[in-house]
Design a protein around this motif. Structure first.
Motif, PDB file in Angstrom:
ATOM      1  N   GLU A 211       0.824  -1.218   0.000  1.00 22.01           N
ATOM      2  CA  GLU A 211       0.000   0.000   0.000  1.00 22.01           C
ATOM      3  C   GLU A 211       0.854   1.262   0.000  1.00 22.01           C
ATOM      4  OE1 GLU A 211      -2.259  -0.131   3.676  1.00 22.01           O
ATOM      5  OE2 GLU A 211      -0.553   0.629   4.809  1.00 22.01           O
ATOM      6  N   LYS A 212       0.232   2.355  -0.498  1.00 19.09           N
ATOM      7  CA  LYS A 212       0.858   3.674  -0.489  1.00 19.09           C
ATOM      8  C   LYS A 212       2.212   3.694  -1.195  1.00 19.09           C
ATOM      9  CE  LYS A 212      -1.594   5.011   3.663  1.00 19.09           C
ATOM     10  NZ  LYS A 212      -1.556   5.458   5.039  1.00 19.09           N
ATOM     11  N   THR A 213       2.266   3.098  -2.382  1.00 18.41           N
ATOM     12  CA  THR A 213       3.506   3.115  -3.167  1.00 18.41           C
ATOM     13  C   THR A 213       3.208   3.496  -4.609  1.00 18.41           C
ATOM     14  OG1 THR A 213       3.287   0.775  -3.796  1.00 18.41           O
ATOM     15  CG2 THR A 213       4.583   1.257  -1.807  1.00 18.41           C
ATOM     16  N   ARG A 235      -5.292  -8.422   2.657  1.00 21.10           N
ATOM     17  CA  ARG A 235      -4.925  -7.010   2.654  1.00 21.10           C
ATOM     18  C   ARG A 235      -3.663  -6.823   1.839  1.00 21.10           C
ATOM     19  NH1 ARG A 235      -0.503  -6.106   6.059  1.00 21.10           N
ATOM     20  NH2 ARG A 235      -0.114  -7.722   7.599  1.00 21.10           N
ATOM     21  N   PHE A 236      -3.353  -5.544   1.513  1.00 19.00           N
ATOM     22  CA  PHE A 236      -2.051  -5.210   0.956  1.00 19.00           C
ATOM     23  C   PHE A 236      -1.037  -5.203   2.098  1.00 19.00           C
ATOM     24  CE2 PHE A 236      -3.827  -2.420  -2.751  1.00 19.00           C
ATOM     25  CZ  PHE A 236      -4.204  -3.562  -3.421  1.00 19.00           C
ATOM     26  N   GLY A 237       0.232  -5.328   1.720  1.00 13.91           N
ATOM     27  CA  GLY A 237       1.287  -5.216   2.731  1.00 13.91           C
ATOM     28  C   GLY A 237       1.642  -3.761   2.983  1.00 13.91           C
ATOM     29  N   THR A 238       2.480  -3.550   3.995  1.00 13.66           N
ATOM     30  CA  THR A 238       2.963  -2.196   4.295  1.00 13.66           C
ATOM     31  C   THR A 238       4.457  -2.112   3.980  1.00 13.66           C
ATOM     32  OG1 THR A 238       3.576  -2.715   6.574  1.00 13.66           O
ATOM     33  CG2 THR A 238       1.281  -1.999   6.194  1.00 13.66           C
ATOM     34  N   LYS A 239       4.897  -0.868   3.755  1.00 14.87           N
ATOM     35  CA  LYS A 239       6.324  -0.655   3.484  1.00 14.87           C
ATOM     36  C   LYS A 239       7.154  -1.114   4.685  1.00 14.87           C
ATOM     37  CE  LYS A 239       5.068   3.513   2.192  1.00 14.87           C
ATOM     38  NZ  LYS A 239       5.023   4.920   1.698  1.00 14.87           N
ATOM     39  N   ASN A 255      22.847 -14.967   8.865  1.00 18.21           N
ATOM     40  CA  ASN A 255      24.232 -15.224   8.450  1.00 18.21           C
ATOM     41  C   ASN A 255      24.412 -16.442   7.543  1.00 18.21           C
ATOM     42  OD1 ASN A 255      25.537 -13.044   9.441  1.00 18.21           O
ATOM     43  ND2 ASN A 255      26.367 -14.034  11.265  1.00 18.21           N
ATOM     44  N   PHE A 256      23.464 -17.387   7.581  1.00 25.43           N
ATOM     45  CA  PHE A 256      23.596 -18.592   6.733  1.00 25.43           C
ATOM     46  C   PHE A 256      22.571 -18.565   5.598  1.00 25.43           C
ATOM     47  CE2 PHE A 256      24.036 -23.405   6.358  1.00 25.43           C
ATOM     48  CZ  PHE A 256      25.362 -23.343   5.953  1.00 25.43           C
ATOM     49  N   VAL A 257      22.043 -17.385   5.310  1.00 26.47           N
ATOM     50  CA  VAL A 257      21.024 -17.247   4.268  1.00 26.47           C
ATOM     51  C   VAL A 257      21.649 -16.580   3.046  1.00 26.47           C
ATOM     52  CG1 VAL A 257      18.795 -16.205   3.666  1.00 26.47           C
ATOM     53  CG2 VAL A 257      19.194 -17.005   6.010  1.00 26.47           C
ATOM     54  N   THR A 258      21.699 -17.288   1.940  1.00 22.34           N
ATOM     55  CA  THR A 258      22.170 -16.674   0.694  1.00 22.34           C
ATOM     56  C   THR A 258      21.581 -17.409  -0.507  1.00 22.34           C
ATOM     57  OG1 THR A 258      24.125 -15.726  -0.388  1.00 22.34           O
ATOM     58  CG2 THR A 258      24.316 -18.023   0.320  1.00 22.34           C
ATOM     59  N   GLY A 259      21.522 -16.712  -1.639  1.00 24.45           N
ATOM     60  CA  GLY A 259      21.083 -17.336  -2.894  1.00 24.45           C
ATOM     61  C   GLY A 259      19.618 -17.695  -2.927  1.00 24.45           C
ATOM     62  N   THR A 260      18.816 -17.051  -2.092  1.00 26.57           N
ATOM     63  CA  THR A 260      17.411 -17.420  -2.008  1.00 26.57           C
ATOM     64  C   THR A 260      16.523 -16.181  -2.117  1.00 26.57           C
ATOM     65  OG1 THR A 260      15.856 -18.786  -0.761  1.00 26.57           O
ATOM     66  CG2 THR A 260      17.233 -17.298   0.526  1.00 26.57           C
ATOM     67  N   VAL A 261      15.219 -16.434  -2.225  1.00 21.57           N
ATOM     68  CA  VAL A 261      14.262 -15.329  -2.339  1.00 21.57           C
ATOM     69  C   VAL A 261      13.340 -15.360  -1.128  1.00 21.57           C
ATOM     70  CG1 VAL A 261      12.456 -14.262  -3.740  1.00 21.57           C
ATOM     71  CG2 VAL A 261      14.245 -15.617  -4.858  1.00 21.57           C
ATOM     72  N   LEU A 262      13.268 -14.252  -0.415  1.00 20.77           N
ATOM     73  CA  LEU A 262      12.281 -14.122   0.670  1.00 20.77           C
ATOM     74  C   LEU A 262      11.053 -13.420   0.095  1.00 20.77           C
ATOM     75  CD1 LEU A 262      11.358 -14.240   3.627  1.00 20.77           C
ATOM     76  CD2 LEU A 262      12.626 -12.114   4.023  1.00 20.77           C
ATOM     77  N   VAL A 263       9.952 -14.137  -0.003  1.00 17.99           N
ATOM     78  CA  VAL A 263       8.712 -13.552  -0.525  1.00 17.99           C
ATOM     79  C   VAL A 263       7.905 -13.008   0.653  1.00 17.99           C
ATOM     80  CG1 VAL A 263       6.573 -14.000  -1.779  1.00 17.99           C
ATOM     81  CG2 VAL A 263       8.677 -15.163  -2.473  1.00 17.99           C
ATOM     82  N   ILE A 264       7.562 -11.724   0.586  1.00 17.36           N
ATOM     83  CA  ILE A 264       6.738 -11.112   1.644  1.00 17.36           C
ATOM     84  C   ILE A 264       5.512 -10.543   0.944  1.00 17.36           C
ATOM     85  CG2 ILE A 264       6.631  -9.393   3.491  1.00 17.36           C
ATOM     86  CD1 ILE A 264       9.631  -9.602   3.836  1.00 17.36           C
ATOM     87  N   ASP A 265       4.481 -11.356   0.821  1.00 18.04           N
ATOM     88  CA  ASP A 265       3.363 -10.960  -0.057  1.00 18.04           C
ATOM     89  C   ASP A 265       1.993 -11.399   0.449  1.00 18.04           C
ATOM     90  OD1 ASP A 265       3.383 -13.704  -0.570  1.00 18.04           O
ATOM     91  OD2 ASP A 265       2.892 -13.415  -2.675  1.00 18.04           O
ATOM     92  N   GLY A 266       1.911 -11.812   1.709  1.00 20.26           N
ATOM     93  CA  GLY A 266       0.605 -12.244   2.234  1.00 20.26           C
ATOM     94  C   GLY A 266       0.032 -13.438   1.480  1.00 20.26           C
ATOM     95  N   GLY A 267       0.902 -14.130   0.757  1.00 24.14           N
ATOM     96  CA  GLY A 267       0.447 -15.292  -0.021  1.00 24.14           C
ATOM     97  C   GLY A 267      -0.168 -14.917  -1.364  1.00 24.14           C
ATOM     98  N   SER A 268      -0.010 -13.653  -1.771  1.00 27.75           N
ATOM     99  CA  SER A 268      -0.807 -13.186  -2.921  1.00 27.75           C
ATOM    100  C   SER A 268      -0.438 -13.852  -4.251  1.00 27.75           C
ATOM    101  CB  SER A 268      -0.756 -11.662  -3.047  1.00 27.75           C
ATOM    102  OG  SER A 268       0.545 -11.236  -3.280  1.00 27.75           O
TER     103      SER A 268
END
Ligand code: HXC
Ligand code: NAP
Length: 289
Positions: A211-213, A235-239, A255-268
């Protein structure tokens, strides 16, 4: 939600309740393209609230100047505003040099600069497709490579690429941005593999509708809002929610997280529809903006 401009949205939060340790990023410096507006403005704010200094960069110097003043005032940290076009290697090299001579280090890169608009593939010009690929994908490579050469290959760090879920299932009117963001996710993996041994983590963070982007305004948020019930979390997510993800990815907790995608989308992305009956009204709405 509908707005003719999203500039008024680029203000700091009235009230911030910490989830993480407030000193989590003390002594660090983040280099944030697109940091003068939208999601990346709030990323800069929340990183600064965790005692990180920042460099915010985009084409409009006036906007990054204004945003930097707001960010410094709200957080008490330092924010250096710089002008650049991520498509231009010379701009990128100069900006990285300026950031390093100002702060002496770059620990975190956030590749957030992007361009988008709704357009059917059949009426998309060659240059329209190329422009979005150049800003999103090539811009992400240019920044990552310049910071790597000039700093991270000797000191390590974390590169966080802001992508999108558009290409997971294909999305109407997005034949330029979907491939541009998918290529960013591929680049994330390749750079993570090549640079991991030098202490560099490379990750993507993929927001859903926020929202608000400017992004949601350009993609017809006004019409999309009516379909919010199709999003699992309703709902939409927030900034701020995207920014908290960046804090996690930039912190030792990842520290052990690399080469991956973190999806933050409410499951949309799982449920979002390609509703062709909306294509015409969406394009009409955009033509009036
Ligand atoms: C069709 C368009 C167009 C439109 C531009 N073009 N806008 N084609 N529909 N609405 C075409 C132009 O005609 C031209 O092709 C080519 O694209 C380049 O346009 P320019 O205006 O010369 O490019 P430039 O000045 O570099 O601007 C780049 C831009 C602009 C992307 C077009 O909109 C911009 O600066 N955007 C930055 C802000 C932004 O987009 N933020 C939202 C990010 S949100 P021809 O053939 O005529 O030369 C986001 C969301 C992702 O990414 C996913 C959400 C779920
Ligand atoms: P935004 O405020 O328009 O952010 C895009 C930023 O990129 C602007 O600050 C713009 O500033 C900068 N930029 C564009 N072209 C540039 C260039 N050639 N060189 C340097 N800077 C450039 O939009 P937003 O919605 O917050 O999006 C931020 C990020 O989140 C983007 O990567 C976007 O793809 C991603 N995203 C957004 C959503 C959403 O719902 N909003 C969803 C998924 C992903 P200038 O115009 O001053 O250059």
């Amino acid at each position: 939600m509908a707005a003719s401009t999203t500039e008024d949205y680029d203000v700091c939060l009235d009230d911030y309740k910490y989830i993480f340790n407030p000193s989590l990023l003390k002594g660090k410096v983040a280099f944030i393209t697109g940091g003068g507006s939208g999601i990346c403005f709030t990323i800069a704010e929340i990183l600064m609230r965790h005692k990180c200094d920042t460099v915010i960069l985009s084409r409009k110097l006036e906007r990054v100047n204004k945003s930097s003043r707001r960010l410094e005032e709200a957080t008490g940290q330092r924010c250096l505003p710089l002008q650049l076009d991520v498509r231009k290697p010379q701009d990128v090299l100069t900006a990285v040099d300026k950031a390093l001579s100002h702060f002496g280090r770059i620990d975190i890169v956030v590749n957030g600069a992007a361009g988008n608009f709704l357009c059917p593939a059949e009426s998309m010009s060659f240059n329209a497709f190329k422009t979005v690929i150049e800003i999103d994908t090539i811009g992400t490579f240019n920044i990552s490579k310049a910071v790597y050469d000039k700093y991270m290959k000797h000191h390590g760090g974390v590169i966080i690429n802001i992508s999108a879920t558009l290409a997971y299932r294909g999305q109407m009117l997005q034949a330029h941005a979907g491939p541009a963001k998918a290529a960013i996710d591929a680049l994330t993996k390749h750079l993570a593999v090549e640079w991991g041994h030098q202490g560099i983590r490379v990750v993507s963070l993929s927001p859903g509708p926020i929202e608000k982007t400017e992004g949601i305004r350009r993609l017809g948020g006004e019409l999309e809002e009516a379909r919010v019930t199709s999003i699992p979390l309703q709902r939409f997510g927030t900034k701020k929610e995207i920014a908290e993800g960046v804090v996690y990815l930039a912190s030792p907790a990842a520290n052990f997280v690399t080469g991956t995608v973190l999806v933050i989308d409410g499951g949309s992305w799982l449920t979002g529809t390609n509703d062709f009956s909306l294509a015409k009204p969406l394009l009409e709405l955009m033509s009036k903006m």
